[in-house]
Design a protein around this motif. Structure first.
Motif, PDB file in Angstrom:
ATOM      1  N   VAL A   1      78.477  43.983  70.569  1.00 17.68           N
ATOM      2  CA  VAL A   1      79.566  44.690  69.881  1.00 17.68           C
ATOM      3  C   VAL A   1      79.031  45.410  68.649  1.00 17.68           C
ATOM      4  N   ARG A   2      78.167  44.743  67.899  1.00 18.51           N
ATOM      5  CA  ARG A   2      77.625  45.370  66.675  1.00 18.51           C
ATOM      6  C   ARG A   2      76.802  46.614  66.983  1.00 18.51           C
TER       7      ARG A   2
ATOM      8  N   ILE B   1      80.712  44.868  79.454  1.00 16.49           N
ATOM      9  CA  ILE B   1      80.450  43.437  79.554  1.00 16.49           C
ATOM     10  C   ILE B   1      80.938  42.989  80.922  1.00 16.49           C
ATOM     11  N   GLU B   2      80.001  42.645  81.812  1.00 15.87           N
ATOM     12  CA  GLU B   2      80.393  42.311  83.176  1.00 15.87           C
ATOM     13  C   GLU B   2      79.529  41.210  83.793  1.00 15.87           C
ATOM     14  N   GLU B   3      78.828  40.464  82.956  1.00 17.96           N
ATOM     15  CA  GLU B   3      78.112  39.293  83.461  1.00 17.96           C
ATOM     16  C   GLU B   3      77.926  38.281  82.334  1.00 17.96           C
ATOM     17  N   HIS B   4      77.519  37.036  82.704  1.00 19.72           N
ATOM     18  CA  HIS B   4      77.598  35.924  81.761  1.00 19.72           C
ATOM     19  C   HIS B   4      76.668  36.088  80.570  1.00 19.72           C
ATOM     20  N   THR B   5      75.500  36.732  80.743  1.00 21.77           N
ATOM     21  CA  THR B   5      74.587  36.907  79.614  1.00 21.77           C
ATOM     22  C   THR B   5      75.207  37.830  78.568  1.00 21.77           C
ATOM     23  N   GLY B   6      75.877  38.872  79.027  1.00 18.50           N
ATOM     24  CA  GLY B   6      76.568  39.772  78.106  1.00 18.50           C
ATOM     25  C   GLY B   6      77.657  39.064  77.337  1.00 18.50           C
ATOM     26  N   VAL B   7      78.365  38.150  78.011  1.00 21.84           N
ATOM     27  CA  VAL B   7      79.408  37.371  77.331  1.00 21.84           C
ATOM     28  C   VAL B   7      78.779  36.494  76.245  1.00 21.84           C
ATOM     29  N   ALA B   8      77.676  35.837  76.581  1.00 24.69           N
ATOM     30  CA  ALA B   8      77.010  34.959  75.615  1.00 24.69           C
ATOM     31  C   ALA B   8      76.515  35.728  74.398  1.00 24.69           C
ATOM     32  N   ASN B   9      76.150  37.001  74.596  1.00 27.41           N
ATOM     33  CA  ASN B   9      75.606  37.818  73.506  1.00 27.41           C
ATOM     34  C   ASN B   9      76.599  38.865  73.011  1.00 27.41           C
ATOM     35  N   MET B  10      77.885  38.594  73.194  1.00 33.40           N
ATOM     36  CA  MET B  10      78.881  39.619  72.884  1.00 33.40           C
ATOM     37  C   MET B  10      78.844  40.086  71.435  1.00 33.40           C
ATOM     38  N   GLN B  11      78.543  39.196  70.501  1.00 36.60           N
ATOM     39  CA  GLN B  11      78.575  39.587  69.090  1.00 36.60           C
ATOM     40  C   GLN B  11      77.534  40.653  68.783  1.00 36.60           C
ATOM     41  N   GLU B  12      76.295  40.450  69.238  1.00 37.06           N
ATOM     42  CA  GLU B  12      75.254  41.435  68.961  1.00 37.06           C
ATOM     43  C   GLU B  12      75.504  42.729  69.728  1.00 37.06           C
TER      44      GLU B  12
ATOM     45  N   ASP C   1      79.169  51.473  70.249  1.00 38.71           N
ATOM     46  CA  ASP C   1      80.266  52.227  69.644  1.00 38.71           C
ATOM     47  C   ASP C   1      81.609  51.749  70.166  1.00 38.71           C
ATOM     48  N   ALA C   2      81.619  51.153  71.351  1.00 36.75           N
ATOM     49  CA  ALA C   2      82.844  50.631  71.964  1.00 36.75           C
ATOM     50  C   ALA C   2      82.435  49.650  73.060  1.00 36.75           C
ATOM     51  N   ILE C   3      83.413  48.872  73.530  1.00 39.46           N
ATOM     52  CA  ILE C   3      83.168  47.866  74.565  1.00 39.46           C
ATOM     53  C   ILE C   3      84.148  48.077  75.714  1.00 39.46           C
TER      54      ILE C   3
ATOM     55  N   GLY D   1      85.758  46.536  64.129  1.00 39.98           N
ATOM     56  CA  GLY D   1      86.353  47.866  64.082  1.00 39.98           C
ATOM     57  C   GLY D   1      85.882  48.765  65.213  1.00 39.98           C
ATOM     58  N   LYS D   2      85.594  48.180  66.382  1.00 47.49           N
ATOM     59  CA  LYS D   2      85.100  48.949  67.528  1.00 47.49           C
ATOM     60  C   LYS D   2      86.189  49.023  68.602  1.00 47.49           C
ATOM     61  N   PRO D   3      86.358  50.185  69.229  1.00 47.44           N
ATOM     62  CA  PRO D   3      87.341  50.292  70.319  1.00 47.44           C
ATOM     63  C   PRO D   3      86.986  49.388  71.486  1.00 47.44           C
ATOM     64  N   VAL D   4      88.018  48.901  72.185  1.00 52.08           N
ATOM     65  CA  VAL D   4      87.818  48.042  73.347  1.00 52.08           C
ATOM     66  C   VAL D   4      88.696  48.538  74.491  1.00 52.08           C
ATOM     67  N   ILE D   5      88.106  48.598  75.677  1.00 54.62           N
ATOM     68  CA  ILE D   5      88.771  49.113  76.874  1.00 54.62           C
ATOM     69  C   ILE D   5      88.945  47.965  77.864  1.00 54.62           C
TER      70      ILE D   5
END
Length: 491
Positions: A250-251, A237-248, A254-256, A287-291
């Protein structure tokens, strides 16, 4: 395949990812890096070729086998980027100058100076749709935001901008368009070629750059399936569209990875800590890993010691209970790569005991077996000198246990699948082992206990919560057992 303990401290939960580069790609440096406690090695394909990836992965595997400590390999593919073209010499830009970003390389350069007396420089860009996607008065950031420009006009040949800050314009500088949803493909030709080499080399994770929608992840998954790879997908996640769509996103992932470099340019800088926290919570819920990545110990590229602010930054990531923290320039070209790992390790081991022991109450447990794991985590935390043993062929149980965040409790994940073994090197608190399973679950448990004791992971009279199958009236059932390590279980 056994997994020896590193000198990384007793049961460190937060994992460490290190990026390989000129400072660390030799066999000698890899050996030090792996023994220092690195769990995942990252290949940044923005600066590498497929052939280089093949060679480095083979070297990593060889060194890991020699030191009996295995690491996972992440290929971070470059992804689509908007860049300026080549300039003969760097251009010194002053506030008020004009820059014409040419989307049509055959267009005639604008005259210099203009009638208004403003200097105009023409630079090509590799994004033909720039004029279609951007609007008048939009902000264009060049070279990680060092150059700031405003759009004055748009025509069929490109975009005319006014320079807002002094700076140098070099060749192939990265362009960010805050607030603009760009129409770029999820995968480039280079990405596909690199992935083919990476899959052939046996990579374990693929980090997908500039993820904007969940469909981007699905597209990569289709390609990996075609290539016969079981590699897990880490969405950056490195730009604003990805932030806006973070829920989908993440689902579907496998990780973020919270890629704070470009993200800190694309959004208001003061919102970056808030977005980081939101992404961590979104991952913990699913339940997804986050870095947490980028600039953790940036000063250690040239300094043997971190700044106090960097120490606090890493501390915050540990307190937020991120699964992993990642080094980039610190271990690719930095003068102190091993020292950077040691600093991360020391901060992690100092801060982890101070974090609340409450289990993750954000996670949504949808399957009955997952809910049983919560009981295992509670029981293990109530016991002294305990751990959890889980047997898995998919990694699911290990990932759920990690997401529950049982403080002070190591999660020993046994599998007979080599790819699953390496997948389990990323989640928080999981220590994976490769073990041949027996048809009799009791024999498998015995071998697991012997493996842990021989490796120094557990000691006599330690209590272990065991999640395994049991045979009852000719039926296989899931069971939660409590075992105490006994001297006779050695060998």
């Amino acid at each position: 395949m056994t997994q020896e303990k590193s000198n990384a401290g007793a049961h460190r939960h937060t994992k460490i990812i290190a990026t390989i580069g000129p400072a660390t790609e030799s066999a000698l440096q890899l050996r030090e890096l792996i023994l220092s406690g690195v769990d995942v090695v990252r290949l940044n394909m923005a600066h590498g070729t497929g052939q280089w990836a093949r060679e480095v992965v083979a070297r990593i595997r060889q060194v890991s086998a020699e030191v009996s400590r295995h690491v996972a390999v992440m290929m971070d593919i470059k992804g689509p980027e908007i860049r300026t073209g080549v300039v003969d010499t760097p251009i010194e830009l002053k506030t008020g100058d004009r820059v014409f970003l040419m989307t049509d390389p055959s267009a005639t350069a604008l005259p210099s100076p203009t009638a208004e007396g403003k200097l105009v420089y023409s630079v090509t860009v590799n994004y033909p749709a720039l004029g279609r996607d951007i609007e008048i008065d939009a902000i264009v950031l060049v070279d990680s935001g060092l150059l700031r420009m405003k759009v004055l006009s748009i025509d069929e040949n490109g975009v005319l901008c006014e320079v807002l800050t002094d700076g140098m314009m070099g060749s192939r500088r990265h362009i960010n368009l805050p607030g603009v949803e760009v129409s770029l493909p999820a995968l480039t030709e280079k990405d596909v070629a690199d992935l083919k080499d990476g899959v052939a080399a046996g990579i374990d994770f693929v980090a997908l750059s500039f993820v904007r929608h969940g469909s981007d992840v699905l597209q990569l998954q289709e390609l990996l399936t075609e290539l016969g790879s079981t590699a897990k997908i880490i969405a950056k996640i490195e730009e604003h569209t990805g932030v806006a769509n973070m829920q989908e996103i993440v689902r579907e992932s496998d990780a973020i990875m919270v890629a704070r470099g470009d993200l800190g340019i694309e959004i208001d800088y003061h919102r970056l800590p808030l977005i980081q926290s939101e992404l961590v919570v979104a991952c913990q819920r699913e339940g997804k890993p986050v870095i947490i990545a980028t600039h953790l110990l940036e000063s250690m590229i040239v300094s043997p010691m971190p700044t106090r602010a960097e120490i606090s930054d890493v501390c915050n990531a540990v307190r937020e209970q991120a699964d992993a923290v990642m080094l980039s320039g610190e271990t690719t070209t930095g003068a102190y790569p091993i020292e950077s790992v040691e600093v991360l390790k020391n901060i992690i081991c100092s801060i982890e005991p101070s974090v609340s022991a409450a289990l993750n109450d954000q996670i949504v447990l949808r399957e009955p077996k997952a809910k049983m794991l919560r009981s295992a985590a509670v029981l293990a935390q109530d016991l002294k000198q305990s751990g959890i043993i889980v047997f898995t062929r998919s990694g699911f149980l290990a990932y759920v246990l990690a997401a529950l965040r049982p403080r002070g409790v190591p999660i020993f994940a046994f599998t007979d699948q080599e790819d699953i073994f390496r997948h389990c090197l990323l989640p928080w608190g999981v220590e994976p082992f490769l073990l041949d399973f027996s048809e009799d679950p009791e024999l498998t448990i015995g071998k697991a206990l012997a493996c842990l004791k021989e490796g120094g992971w557990v000691h006599d009279e330690d209590w272990l919560v065991v999640i395994t199958n049991a045979l009852a009236n000719d039926k296989i059932i899931d069971s939660l057992q409590l075992r105490q390590v006994q001297p006779k279980e050695v060998g």
